[in-house]
Structures are given as C-alpha cells and as structure tokens.
Design a protein around this motif. Structure first.
Motif, PDB file in Angstrom:
ATOM      1  N   GLU A 118       0.814  -1.225   0.000  1.00  0.00           N
ATOM      2  CA  GLU A 118       0.000   0.000   0.000  1.00  0.00           C
ATOM      3  C   GLU A 118       0.845   1.271   0.000  1.00  0.00           C
ATOM      4  O   GLU A 118       0.530   2.245   0.677  1.00  0.00           O
ATOM      5  CB  GLU A 118      -0.968   0.009   1.187  1.00  0.00           C
ATOM      6  CG  GLU A 118      -2.021  -1.084   1.127  1.00  0.00           C
ATOM      7  CD  GLU A 118      -3.061  -0.918   2.228  1.00  0.00           C
ATOM      8  OE1 GLU A 118      -2.702  -1.091   3.422  1.00  0.00           O
ATOM      9  OE2 GLU A 118      -4.217  -0.615   1.888  1.00  0.00           O
ATOM     10  N   ILE A 119       1.920   1.234  -0.768  1.00  0.00           N
ATOM     11  CA  ILE A 119       2.732   2.428  -0.997  1.00  0.00           C
ATOM     12  C   ILE A 119       2.534   2.835  -2.453  1.00  0.00           C
ATOM     13  O   ILE A 119       2.829   2.054  -3.370  1.00  0.00           O
ATOM     14  CB  ILE A 119       4.232   2.178  -0.737  1.00  0.00           C
ATOM     15  CG1 ILE A 119       4.458   1.700   0.691  1.00  0.00           C
ATOM     16  CG2 ILE A 119       5.048   3.440  -1.019  1.00  0.00           C
ATOM     17  CD1 ILE A 119       4.149   2.725   1.754  1.00  0.00           C
ATOM     18  N   TYR A 120       2.011   4.022  -2.649  1.00  0.00           N
ATOM     19  CA  TYR A 120       1.704   4.518  -3.990  1.00  0.00           C
ATOM     20  C   TYR A 120       2.620   5.690  -4.297  1.00  0.00           C
ATOM     21  O   TYR A 120       2.753   6.614  -3.488  1.00  0.00           O
ATOM     22  CB  TYR A 120       0.228   4.901  -4.078  1.00  0.00           C
ATOM     23  CG  TYR A 120      -0.659   3.767  -3.624  1.00  0.00           C
ATOM     24  CD1 TYR A 120      -0.878   2.662  -4.443  1.00  0.00           C
ATOM     25  CD2 TYR A 120      -1.207   3.755  -2.337  1.00  0.00           C
ATOM     26  CE1 TYR A 120      -1.645   1.583  -4.002  1.00  0.00           C
ATOM     27  CE2 TYR A 120      -1.976   2.689  -1.893  1.00  0.00           C
ATOM     28  CZ  TYR A 120      -2.183   1.610  -2.730  1.00  0.00           C
ATOM     29  OH  TYR A 120      -2.936   0.541  -2.288  1.00  0.00           O
ATOM     30  N   GLY A 121       3.245   5.634  -5.455  1.00  0.00           N
ATOM     31  CA  GLY A 121       4.282   6.617  -5.777  1.00  0.00           C
ATOM     32  C   GLY A 121       3.798   8.031  -5.857  1.00  0.00           C
ATOM     33  O   GLY A 121       4.561   8.967  -5.594  1.00  0.00           O
ATOM     34  N   ILE A 122       2.515   8.225  -6.169  1.00  0.00           N
ATOM     35  CA  ILE A 122       2.013   9.588  -6.299  1.00  0.00           C
ATOM     36  C   ILE A 122       0.524   9.639  -5.978  1.00  0.00           C
ATOM     37  O   ILE A 122      -0.241   8.731  -6.331  1.00  0.00           O
ATOM     38  CB  ILE A 122       2.293  10.157  -7.704  1.00  0.00           C
ATOM     39  CG1 ILE A 122       2.128  11.678  -7.735  1.00  0.00           C
ATOM     40  CG2 ILE A 122       1.438   9.474  -8.770  1.00  0.00           C
ATOM     41  CD1 ILE A 122       2.842  12.349  -8.895  1.00  0.00           C
ATOM     42  N   CYS A 123       0.133  10.685  -5.288  1.00  0.00           N
ATOM     43  CA  CYS A 123      -1.276  10.947  -4.977  1.00  0.00           C
ATOM     44  C   CYS A 123      -1.639  12.310  -5.577  1.00  0.00           C
ATOM     45  O   CYS A 123      -0.972  13.309  -5.270  1.00  0.00           O
ATOM     46  CB  CYS A 123      -1.504  10.951  -3.468  1.00  0.00           C
ATOM     47  SG  CYS A 123      -1.250   9.343  -2.679  1.00  0.00           S
ATOM     48  N   LEU A 124      -2.651  12.324  -6.420  1.00  0.00           N
ATOM     49  CA  LEU A 124      -3.083  13.548  -7.091  1.00  0.00           C
ATOM     50  C   LEU A 124      -4.604  13.647  -7.016  1.00  0.00           C
ATOM     51  O   LEU A 124      -5.304  12.642  -6.923  1.00  0.00           O
ATOM     52  CB  LEU A 124      -2.637  13.549  -8.557  1.00  0.00           C
ATOM     53  CG  LEU A 124      -1.135  13.418  -8.825  1.00  0.00           C
ATOM     54  CD1 LEU A 124      -0.869  13.259 -10.307  1.00  0.00           C
ATOM     55  CD2 LEU A 124      -0.382  14.630  -8.266  1.00  0.00           C
ATOM     56  N   ARG A 125      -5.109  14.860  -7.101  1.00  0.00           N
ATOM     57  CA  ARG A 125      -6.552  15.056  -7.022  1.00  0.00           C
ATOM     58  C   ARG A 125      -7.272  14.372  -8.180  1.00  0.00           C
ATOM     59  O   ARG A 125      -6.887  14.522  -9.338  1.00  0.00           O
ATOM     60  CB  ARG A 125      -6.895  16.543  -7.050  1.00  0.00           C
ATOM     61  CG  ARG A 125      -6.371  17.327  -5.868  1.00  0.00           C
ATOM     62  CD  ARG A 125      -6.932  18.737  -5.863  1.00  0.00           C
ATOM     63  NE  ARG A 125      -6.303  19.558  -4.828  1.00  0.00           N
ATOM     64  CZ  ARG A 125      -6.790  20.712  -4.396  1.00  0.00           C
ATOM     65  NH1 ARG A 125      -7.897  21.200  -4.935  1.00  0.00           N
ATOM     66  NH2 ARG A 125      -6.161  21.399  -3.465  1.00  0.00           N
ATOM     67  N   GLY A 126      -8.350  13.654  -7.844  1.00  0.00           N
ATOM     68  CA  GLY A 126      -9.202  13.039  -8.855  1.00  0.00           C
ATOM     69  C   GLY A 126     -10.669  13.348  -8.645  1.00  0.00           C
ATOM     70  O   GLY A 126     -11.490  13.127  -9.536  1.00  0.00           O
ATOM     71  N   LYS A 127     -11.013  13.853  -7.461  1.00  0.00           N
ATOM     72  CA  LYS A 127     -12.410  14.171  -7.156  1.00  0.00           C
ATOM     73  C   LYS A 127     -12.913  15.278  -8.074  1.00  0.00           C
ATOM     74  O   LYS A 127     -12.252  16.297  -8.264  1.00  0.00           O
ATOM     75  CB  LYS A 127     -12.539  14.602  -5.693  1.00  0.00           C
ATOM     76  CG  LYS A 127     -13.958  14.988  -5.292  1.00  0.00           C
ATOM     77  CD  LYS A 127     -14.013  15.567  -3.896  1.00  0.00           C
ATOM     78  CE  LYS A 127     -13.829  14.503  -2.843  1.00  0.00           C
ATOM     79  NZ  LYS A 127     -14.056  15.052  -1.470  1.00  0.00           N
TER      80      LYS A 127
END
Length: 438
Positions: free
Chosen positions: A179-188
């Motif tokens: 559960e390590i994700y390289g990038i988190c960006l807005r999708g809402k």
C-alpha cells in the motif's frame, strides 16, 4: 496600540452605535461559512478568544470544499443572507466585488497593515484596486515527497523537477502490495478539486482552456497529452479509488505513509510535517511543481479569504472578526500555542521576514512557489483570460464543474480520455456560445 486593544476600543464604540448588544443583554452573533481545511478548523478553536475580546459570538458553518462553494454562491446570488462572513477565494472575489455583492475592505485599521499583505494575494482579492476579501492564508502548489522512499529508489529530487522525472520516480517508489503509492493527485470532480490541479498541470504541457477568440481547446494535442499522461501515471502509481480523492483524502493518505509524492497546496506542508498527525513527519521534502521544459510550471495561486456579503446588518462586527483572524497578532497567537510551522502561511510579507519562520523547512519553497505563479500570463500560448488554475469569468465554475465530472469519470475508467475531452470541448463551446462569448 495592539490589534487586541484596537478591537476592544472598536467594540466599545460599536456596542453603542451599531447595536452589538441587544436590549435583553445578549451579544450579537455572526455566522461564518468556511471550508473544512485544517487551518480553518484550527481558527475555530481560537474563536473563544475573539469572543472574550469583543463580546461577539460566532456560529460556524463548516463544509467540504465543493459544498462550501455551492452554498455560498447560491446564497450570495440569491441574496439569501445566511452568512455574515464567507470563506471564498481568488476566483470569486474580483467577480463578486465588481457585481457589488461584497463589502469593500478599504477602511481596515492602520494597525492591521493591509500593505503587509503579499502583493500577489492582495491583487488577486481586489477589483479596481479595492480589496474585497482578506486572505486567511495564501498558497501555491508544490511537490511534497517522502525522502526515505526517494533515497530507497536511488533517486534525488531536484528543486525544480520535470514531469518526466516525477513520473519515473513515482513508478519507482510504488509498492502496491504494501500500500505504498508513488504519487497521490486530485481526482475528485470539482472546479476547485480535479479541475484546479489539471488546469495548472495543463499549463506546463502547453494547453489552455480557450484561444483568443474564446474557442475551447480540449480537442488539441496539449490537452490530450495532459489528460492521458495523468491517467496513465495514476493507473501505474496512484492509489485505488483516486477518482474520489480530493485535498483532504490525499492529505490523509500522505499522513498515513501511503504516498511517495503528493502535488498539492503548499498549505498542506504544515500538516504532513506535524508529528502529532503525520506518521512520516520527519521524512518529508519539498520541491517546485513540475514542468515539461516548455516554460511554465504546474503550480497555481490561491488564497482562502474572508469576505463580507453586501446587505449584512452586522458589517461592523464582521470586519472586527476579519481583522482579528487575518492579523499579525493571530499569527503570533498560533505560533505561541502551536509553533511557527503551524501558522497560516502565504498571506503576509512580514511572516517571511520573521527569523522565527525562516527555519520552518517548507517556508522558502512555499514563497518561491507563490512568487513563481503568474495569473496574468498563465499559459504558453496567449489567452483572453487571467487565472492559473481557473478562468476568471463568471461562467467558469459551472462549466468546469461539468468538465471535472468528465475527467473524473475518465480516471475511474468509465470512459477514455479522448471521450472525456470531446465532451468537455462540446459542453464548453455550447456554454460559451449561450453566454455570448462566441
């Protein structure tokens, strides 16, 4: 005289002249609509101090970002009168000020020192040189990243990275089994959520919302490159359910240690580095938002600000609250209780001249990001509008809300990027024609 004493003196006068205490002895209550971001929630915790100093009670209506925008817009356009103070930003303020919907803030006290407000913030919250909202905090956007994961990937984050580097690093840091994700960006979906991020990002890819004749530009290569790059990156290195994630959801993921990188509002820096809330507080680095080498970075410019709707019968009390909440004294209050890293950033020049703040690890990068955003010339090719992550026309919020829904559906795999862009092109041109732009 301090702001506190000024407020007490002003309150004494207003209690007599403006009726701040009713005949039965009850104090006036002002109602404030605000967003559920951390700094605003923190401010509510100090409201009792304002009431002690002034006798003015405060009722809070705290809403999720998309809901807040809808509620305050509906209220002010319909003259509903539900709120004495609204939390709005750089998109609404100049438009609403020009329409006469807001009380000018051109008579704040000398000690308040409006000239200390950063020029980028004051300018964005003004119309024809008159300020109509006072910034509680100002922000741009930047990269927040896990230094330990970057090091483990054998990489070093530049101060001014490219999107190519960011994408490569995100994929290298991803470990979905853990559960390590390289990038988190807005999708809402939302004009202030995924559309804000993607519009700022598209500037770096050479895209624009409109050409100089107000023709929509979603059918061009630049927007196709932007949206396909974003969706592919999120599919490869983003968290599951990303189409539901906005600012607060990604903040929570980062604080839990599940994001290698997060590109979002500079104001989040104090939350991801706060050991009381963040499991990775001592492992966070900062860099400018990425570019593609074409001359524009993907960072925006914004302020969450306090404004008074015209027609309120509590204008004097509302101004007193705004002076209190956006003052130098309020910054000192938060610093004394919670440390300099937790004061509202990005609004005042004096904060960045304060040696106590200079040691905060994200202070310099925040200021660099704010100063590098250019709302007057936001794109590579010329455009007829101003605004980095929005288009400063009244129709934008409605159009961009629909566009955001199409982009979110594409991220969720419900349609292709090309289908989303075709729909965005059609609905935007239809709306602009109906509004008389074309």
């Amino acid at each position: 005289m301090s702001i506190k004493n000024t407020l007490r003196a002003a309150t004494a006068l207003s209690l007599i002249s403006a009726g701040s205490v009713f005949a039965d002895g009850h104090a006036t209550t002002i109602t404030i609509a605000t967003v559920n971001n951390g700094d605003m929630v923190r401010m509510q915790g100090y409201t009792d101090k304002f009431t002690e100093e002034t006798g003015i009670q405060v009722d809070w209506v705290t809403l999720e970002e998309n809901v807040l925008r809808q509620r305050v817009t509906t209220d002010i356009t319909a003259k509903g009168g539900q709120f004495d103070i609204m939390t709005i930003g750089m998109y609404e303020t100049p438009i609403w000020g020009a329409n006469g919907w807001l009380v000018p803030l051109d008579d704040l006290s000398a000690e308040y020192d409006a000239d200390d407000i950063l020029p980028a913030m004051r300018g964005g919250l003004s119309h024809d040189g008159t300020m109509y909202a006072a910034p509680f905090y100002g922000e741009s956007s930047m990269i927040m990243y896990r230094t330990d994961l970057m090091e483990a990937a054998g990489l070093e984050m530049p101060d001014a990275p490219t999107w190519e580097f960011v994408a490569s690093a995100a994929r290298a840091m991803t470990d979905k089994d853990n559960e390590i994700y390289g990038i988190c960006l807005r999708g809402k979906a939302g004009w202030g959520e995924n559309v804000a991020f993607l519009t700022a990002t598209s500037n770096a890819f050479g895209a624009r919302w409109f050409d100089e004749d107000w023709n929509a530009q979603f059918d061009g290569d630049a927007w196709s490159n932007t949206l396909n790059f974003y969706i592919e990156l999120m599919n490869d290195a983003g968290p599951p359910g990303a189409s539901n994630n906005g600012f607060n959801e990604n903040l929570s993921l980062f604080q839990q240690g599940k994001c290698g990188m997060w590109i979002d509002a500079t104001v989040a820096a104090s939350f991801v580095t706060n050991p009381a809330d963040s499991t990775v507080a001592d492992k966070v680095g900062f860099a400018l938002a990425p570019d593609t080498g074409l001359g524009k970075r993907g960072n925006w410019l914004w302020a969450w600000a306090l404004a008074i709707p015209a027609g309120t019968n509590k204008e004097a009390e509302a101004k007193q609250f705004i002076e209190w909440a956006t003052s130098k004294d309020y910054i000192e209050l938060v610093a004394a209780n919670e440390g300099w890293a937790n004061v509202p950033p990005g609004a005042r020049t004096s904060l960045y001249e304060n040696p106590n703040y200079a040691s905060v690890p994200f202070a310099e990068m925040t200021l660099k990001s704010i100063l590098s955003a250019d709302p007057i010339n936001p794109t590579i090719d010329p455009v007829p509008y101003v605004g980095v992550q929005f288009v400063a026309i009244p129709e934008f919020a409605g159009i961009a809300t629909e566009v955001g829904q199409e982009f979110s559906a594409a991220l969720a795999g419900q349609q292709t990027a090309e289908e989303a862009l075709a729909k965005a092109q059609a609905l935007t041109n239809d709306a602009m024609e109906a509004a008389g732009y074309r």
